[in-house]
Write an enzyme that holds these catalytic residues in place. Structure first.
Site, PDB file in Angstrom:
ATOM      1  CG  ASP A 174       5.465   7.933   0.168  1.00 39.73           C
ATOM      2  OD1 ASP A 174       6.400   7.828   0.825  1.00 39.73           O
ATOM      3  OD2 ASP A 174       4.829   8.751  -0.292  1.00 39.73           O
ATOM      4  CG  ASP A 205       8.507  13.002   1.533  1.00 39.44           C
ATOM      5  OD1 ASP A 205       8.242  13.877   2.380  1.00 39.44           O
ATOM      6  OD2 ASP A 205       9.582  12.619   1.475  1.00 39.44           O
TER       7      ASP A 205
HETATM    8  P1  B16 Z   1      15.688  13.054   2.045  1.00 37.96           P
HETATM    9  P2  B16 Z   1       9.171   9.176   0.614  1.00 37.96           P
HETATM   10  C1  B16 Z   1      11.326  10.326  -0.324  1.00 37.96           C
HETATM   11  O1  B16 Z   1      10.270  10.194   0.692  1.00 37.96           O
HETATM   12  C2  B16 Z   1      11.003  11.600  -1.338  1.00 37.96           C
HETATM   13  O2  B16 Z   1       9.790  11.194  -2.112  1.00 37.96           O
HETATM   14  C3  B16 Z   1      12.007  11.842  -2.113  1.00 37.96           C
HETATM   15  O3  B16 Z   1      11.913  12.981  -2.875  1.00 37.96           O
HETATM   16  C4  B16 Z   1      13.293  12.107  -1.119  1.00 37.96           C
HETATM   17  O4  B16 Z   1      14.525  12.445  -2.174  1.00 37.96           O
HETATM   18  C5  B16 Z   1      13.641  10.973  -0.442  1.00 37.96           C
HETATM   19  O5  B16 Z   1      12.483  10.898   0.481  1.00 37.96           O
HETATM   20  C6  B16 Z   1      14.720  11.162   0.425  1.00 37.96           C
HETATM   21  O6  B16 Z   1      14.595  12.231   1.492  1.00 37.96           O
HETATM   22  O7  B16 Z   1      16.591  13.717   1.461  1.00 37.96           O
HETATM   23  O8  B16 Z   1      14.880  13.920   3.357  1.00 37.96           O
HETATM   24  O9  B16 Z   1      16.434  11.759   2.962  1.00 37.96           O
HETATM   25  O10 B16 Z   1       8.595   9.463  -0.664  1.00 37.96           O
HETATM   26  O11 B16 Z   1       9.723   7.834   0.765  1.00 37.96           O
HETATM   27  O12 B16 Z   1       8.481   9.424   1.808  1.00 37.96           O
HETATM   28 MG    MG Z   2       5.798   9.952  -1.923  1.00 37.26          MG
END
Ligand code: B16
Ligand code: MG
Length: 225
Positions: free
Chosen positions: A9, A11
């Site tokens: 993953d 984030d």
């Molecule tokens: P974006 P991951 C996710 O990333 C985040 O955990 C989540 O908080 C966020 O809303 C989502 O990506 C979408 O991100 O707005 O930048 O497209 O944890 O899957 O790496």
């Molecule tokens: Mg994450």
């Protein structure tokens, strides 16, 4: 069975953008008259942008008060704030131990994948200077269901040309660990509240190649017995 791939993953595992997501959502929620805190924010980790907005509006009891256009405007404002905050990212922004781990996985000839539902993932990897460390990054724009659906982890395994049973997934979010388990991979959870992970670690400092290989051997021995 040999371990063939490790799928990360982004984030909260590779870099601490989870906090930047929170700050941007907090500001936008405030503008909509809704207050969110870090505890509620746990429910947004691994959840797509529009799904996160729906959860925030529901949390504030305001789901009915924003039509489709207004929701798009709020989501776009959140993304502008978030992307602006990403300017602070650089090659030093990797979480502890991640650079060493990527090097060791590569040296062991095990494939490396990314399963992030963030549409900003390519830009973040670029800012961190680690795009070339990944053999395959699942494309979030082609994913219909965000975590806890296994779709993004299955897409990463398919792109790496490995079966989910031959791979470990690493996550910091409850929904993400659920997605890894549902994909049929072994799961590693980073941080508290992830009892459903096959292996739970307190931080990426503990996430070493030795720890992953020990976990893999212990689980595959158990399966064989
Ligand atoms: P974006 P991951 C996710 O990333 C985040 O955990 C989540 O908080 C966020 O809303 C989502 O990506 C979408 O991100 O707005 O930048 O497209 O944890 O899957 O790496
Ligand atoms: Mg994450």
């Amino acid at each position: 069975m040999r371990l063939k791939a490790v799928v990360f993953d982004l984030d909260g595992v590779i870099t601490d953008t989870a906090h930047l997501h929170f700050l941007a959502w907090h500001a936008v929620a405030q503008e909509a008259g809704i207050t969110i805190d870090e505890i509620f924010n746990e429910e947004l980790k691994g959840i797509s942008r529009m799904d996160s907005l729906v959860r925030i509006l529901r949390h504030g009891g305001k789901e009915e008060m924003f039509n489709h256009e207004q929701r798009l405007a709020l989501a776009s404002r959140k993304n502008d704030l978030y992307v602006r905050s990403l300017a602070s990212l650089n090659q030093e922004s990797l979480l502890p131990g991640i650079r060493e781990l990527l090097t060791e996985i590569r040296a062991a000839n095990v494939r490396i994948g990314l399963a992030s539902v963030s549409l900003n993932a390519p830009g973040i990897l670029h800012a961190l200077g680690i795009r070339q460390a990944f053999d395959f990054c699942a494309d979030a724009s082609r994913i219909a269901c965000s975590k806890p659906d296994p779709e993004i982890f299955l897409a990463a395994c398919a792109g790496l040309n490995v079966r989910p049973q031959e791979a470990i997934g690493i996550e910091d979010a409850a929904a993400g660990v659920e997605a890894i388990n549902a994909a049929g991979m072994l799961s590693v959870g980073i941080g508290p509240g992830l009892d459903h992970a096959g292996l739970q670690l307190r931080s990426t400092r503990e996430l070493t190649w030795k720890c992953l290989t020990d976990f893999w051997s212990s689980r595959t021995v158990l399966i064989r017995n």
